[in-house]
Design a protein around this motif. Structure first.
Motif, PDB file in Angstrom:
ATOM      1  N   LYS A 303     -21.128   5.408  23.114  1.00 35.83           N
ATOM      2  CA  LYS A 303     -21.967   5.582  24.298  1.00 35.83           C
ATOM      3  C   LYS A 303     -22.911   4.413  24.534  1.00 35.83           C
ATOM      4  CE  LYS A 303     -21.874  10.645  23.952  1.00 35.83           C
ATOM      5  NZ  LYS A 303     -22.690  11.863  23.706  1.00 35.83           N
ATOM      6  N   LEU A 304     -23.083   3.550  23.533  1.00 35.18           N
ATOM      7  CA  LEU A 304     -23.985   2.407  23.695  1.00 35.18           C
ATOM      8  C   LEU A 304     -23.358   1.360  24.615  1.00 35.18           C
ATOM      9  CD1 LEU A 304     -25.194   1.871  20.009  1.00 35.18           C
ATOM     10  CD2 LEU A 304     -26.435   3.011  21.855  1.00 35.18           C
ATOM     11  N   LYS A 305     -24.160   0.823  25.519  1.00 32.48           N
ATOM     12  CA  LYS A 305     -23.661  -0.217  26.426  1.00 32.48           C
ATOM     13  C   LYS A 305     -24.020  -1.581  25.843  1.00 32.48           C
ATOM     14  CE  LYS A 305     -23.953   2.697  30.531  1.00 32.48           C
ATOM     15  NZ  LYS A 305     -24.534   2.867  31.883  1.00 32.48           N
ATOM     16  N   LEU A 306     -23.232  -1.994  24.846  1.00 31.00           N
ATOM     17  CA  LEU A 306     -23.466  -3.247  24.142  1.00 31.00           C
ATOM     18  C   LEU A 306     -22.584  -4.347  24.719  1.00 31.00           C
ATOM     19  CD1 LEU A 306     -23.454  -1.737  20.543  1.00 31.00           C
ATOM     20  CD2 LEU A 306     -25.471  -2.452  21.827  1.00 31.00           C
ATOM     21  N   ARG A 307     -23.147  -5.564  24.857  1.00 29.73           N
ATOM     22  CA  ARG A 307     -22.379  -6.677  25.408  1.00 29.73           C
ATOM     23  C   ARG A 307     -22.113  -7.763  24.372  1.00 29.73           C
ATOM     24  NH1 ARG A 307     -21.778  -6.708  30.879  1.00 29.73           N
ATOM     25  NH2 ARG A 307     -22.900  -5.100  32.024  1.00 29.73           N
TER      26      ARG A 307
END
Length: 435
Positions: A303-307
Motif C-alpha cells: 500500500k505504500l506509494k514508494l518511488r
C-alpha cells in the motif's frame, strides 16, 4: 581383535525451537563434534533445514520433537539424572520475558514460567550466556554462575566474492525482479509505452540487477540500487513498522532534495536512474525470515506509494543467506530483546560477512555494535532515515561514511570466529564439568 581406539563420548543438544532457526545451537553441535570429537544427537522442533555442514556431518544426528518448552527443561534434567550425565544450559534469553510480550509481566502464567526457569536453571551443572549483562542478571537475581560465550560467526560467514555475488543475484532474479506494487523502482518495464533502451537494466541474460559479466570479467553496475538486508522473525519484539516508516521518510526526503513531486512520471525516474543522476540511490530492502506477522506487513508494504524504495521478502537457504549478507551494502537490525539482555545473532552474522549495520538501540547492544566504527544505532524511524540519508549520499563511489563503517565491519569479520570463542570459553567449562 579388540580395537585400541578410545570410545567416543556422546552428547545431546536439546533445542527449544526450530534447529534451522537456531544458529547458535547448530554451532555448538559442530564444535562438540569437531573440536571435542563427540557423537552429537540434536533434539529439536522441525521446520527449517539447518546448514548443510550439520545435515551431512557423519557425527551428528537430528531427532525431531514438538513439546512446549516448559516441560522440556524438566525432562532434560530428569534424563540427565537417570543417565548420570551432566546438564548444561546455554541462556540465549529468558522464556518468561518472551511470554510477557503477549501476556504482560504480571500475569500468573508469566510469573509461573519465571519460577520454573529459575528453579530448573539452578539445577544445571553449568551455564553459558550471551552477554555480560545477562551474566550479571543470572548471578544477582537467579543465583546462577554463568560463563559468557559471545556469539561469533562460523567460518562459512565471510565476505562474498564478486563471482559469488553474481551467481547469487542471477539465482535470485525471479524473486527480485517481478514488481511488488503499482510503482516499483526495481522492476524492469518492457511494455511498449516504456520501451526506451536505457531503462532495461538486464541487458543480457547473464546480467543481474546488480552485476554484469563480460567474458570472464564481473563488475558491479554503477547505477545499481543500494542493497539493504534485514532478517526478522516477524514477532512483536522486532517492530518492523520502524523500518517501513524510515523507508517512507527516505523516499520523501530524496524526492524533496531532487525537487520532485507526486507528478513525476515513471519514465522520468528511469531516465534519471539510467543516466546516473543519483545523488541518492534507489534502495532495495531484502527482508528474510518467517514469522506470524509477515503477511500483515507484506500488505502494508504493497500500500505504500514508494518511488525510490522497494521491498522484497523471501526465505533463503542456510547456504545462500551468508552470501546475501556478504553481497549487501548495509544491514538493519530491529531486534530489541524481550529481556534487554541478549544480542541479535543477525548482527553477528552481518559482521562475519563484513557488512556494516544500523541497529535498534537498547541496553546492552554496545557490547556488540561499536558506534561509528562498524555500525550506527537508532531509536526512532526518523533517526534511521537520517542514517540512510547520510550513509547513501553519493552512492556507490562517494559515500565515505558507509565505506568507513564497511572497513570496520571487515576488520571485525577477520578478528574472531566461533571456533576460537568456543574453544576459549565453552570448552574449559565443559571439560571441567565432565572430568
Amino acid at each position: 581383535m579388540e580395537s585400541t581406539e578410545k570410545k567416543r563420548g556422546r552428547v545431546a543438544v536439546v533445542v527449544l525451537g526450530d534447529i534451522g532457526r537456531s544458529p547458535r545451537m547448530q554451532y555448538h553441535a559442530l564444535s562438540l563434534a569437531e573440536q571435542e570429537n563427540l557423537l552429537v544427537d540434536i533434539v529439536a522442533n522441525g521446520g527449517s533445514d539447518p546448514h548443510v555442514s550439520i545435515r551431512e556431518h557423519h557425527s551428528i544426528r537430528i531427532y525431531q520433537m514438538n513439546p512446549p518448552s516448559v516441560p522440556t527443561l524438566a525432562a532434560v534434567k530428569l534424563s540427565s539424572w537417570l543417565r548420570r550425565s551432566k546438564f548444561i544450559i546455554d541462556w540465549h534469553n529468558f522464556g518468561y520475558t518472551l511470554l510477557g510480550l503477549s501476556h504482560g509481566r504480571n500475569h500468573i502464567i508469566v510469573k509461573t514460567y519465571h519460577w520454573f526457569e529459575s528453579y530448573f536453571g539452578r539445577m544445571a551443572d553449568g551455564s553459558l550466556c550471551v552477554t555480560k549483562a545477562m551474566q550479571h542478571e543470572l548471578a544477582e537475581n537467579w543465583e546462577i554462575k554463568a560463563t559468557v560465550l559471545y556469539d561469533q560467526p562460523p567460518e562459512f560467514f565471510h565476505p562474498t566474492s564478486m563471482k559469488e555475488k553474481h551467481e547469487l543475484f542471477c539465482r535470485l532474479k525471479n524473486d527480485i525482479c517481478p514488481p511488488n506494487g503499482a510503482f516499483d523502482c526495481i522492476h524492469t518495464r518492457n511494455e511498449k509505452s516504456f520501451r526506451f533502451e536505457a531503462s532495461n537494466e538486464l541487458d543480457h541474460p547473464s546480467d543481474s540487477l546488480f552485476t554484469s559479466q563480460v567474458g570472464n570479467d564481473i563488475f558491479l553496475k554503477p547505477n545499481r540500487p543500494a542493497l539493504v538486508v534485514s532478517s526478522t522473525s516477524w514477532t512483536p519484539d522486532e517492530d518492523f513498522s520502524i523500518l517501513l516508516q524510515a523507508a517512507l521518510m527516505y523516499d520523501r526526503r530524496v524526492s524533496g532534495v531532487l525537487g520532485e513531486d507526486d507528478s513525476i512520471t515513471e519514465e522520468k525516474l528511469w531516465l534519471d536512474i539510467c543516466k546516473g543522476e543519483q545523488l541518492y540511490p534507489r534502495l532495495l530492502f531484502i527482508i528474510t525470515g518467517k514469522g506470524p506477522e509477515k503477511a500483515k506487513y507484506e500488505q502494508q508494504i504493497k500500500k505504500l506509494k514508494l518511488r525510490r524504495v522497494a521491498f522484497r521478502t523471501m526465505w533463503l537457504s542456510a547456504e545462500d543467506y551468508p552470501l546475501l549478507l556478504g553481497s549487501a551494502d548495509l544491514g538493519v537490525s530491529l531486534h530489541t530483546s524481550s529481556s534487554g539482555l541478549d544480542l541479535p545473532m543477525k548482527v553477528v552474522d552481518m559482521f562475519g560477512c563484513g557488512l556494516p549495520v544500523c541497529a535498534a538501540s537498547y541496553s546492552c547492544i554496545k557490547e556488540l555494535v561499536k558506534v561509528e566504527k562498524n555500525g550506527l544505532l537508532f531509536s526512532s524511524p526518523s533517526e534511521l532515515a537520517d542514517e540512510f540519508m547520510m550513509l547513501f549520499k553519493g552512492f556507490p563511489d562517494k559515500c565515505e561514511s558507509l565505506k568507513s563503517l564497511k572497513d570496520g565491519a571487515l576488520a571485525k569479520s577477520s578478528s574472531s570466529k566461533w571456533s576460537t570463542e568456543w574453544e576459549t570459553h565453552a570448552m574449559p567449562l565443559i571439560s571441567e564439568i565432565i572430568s
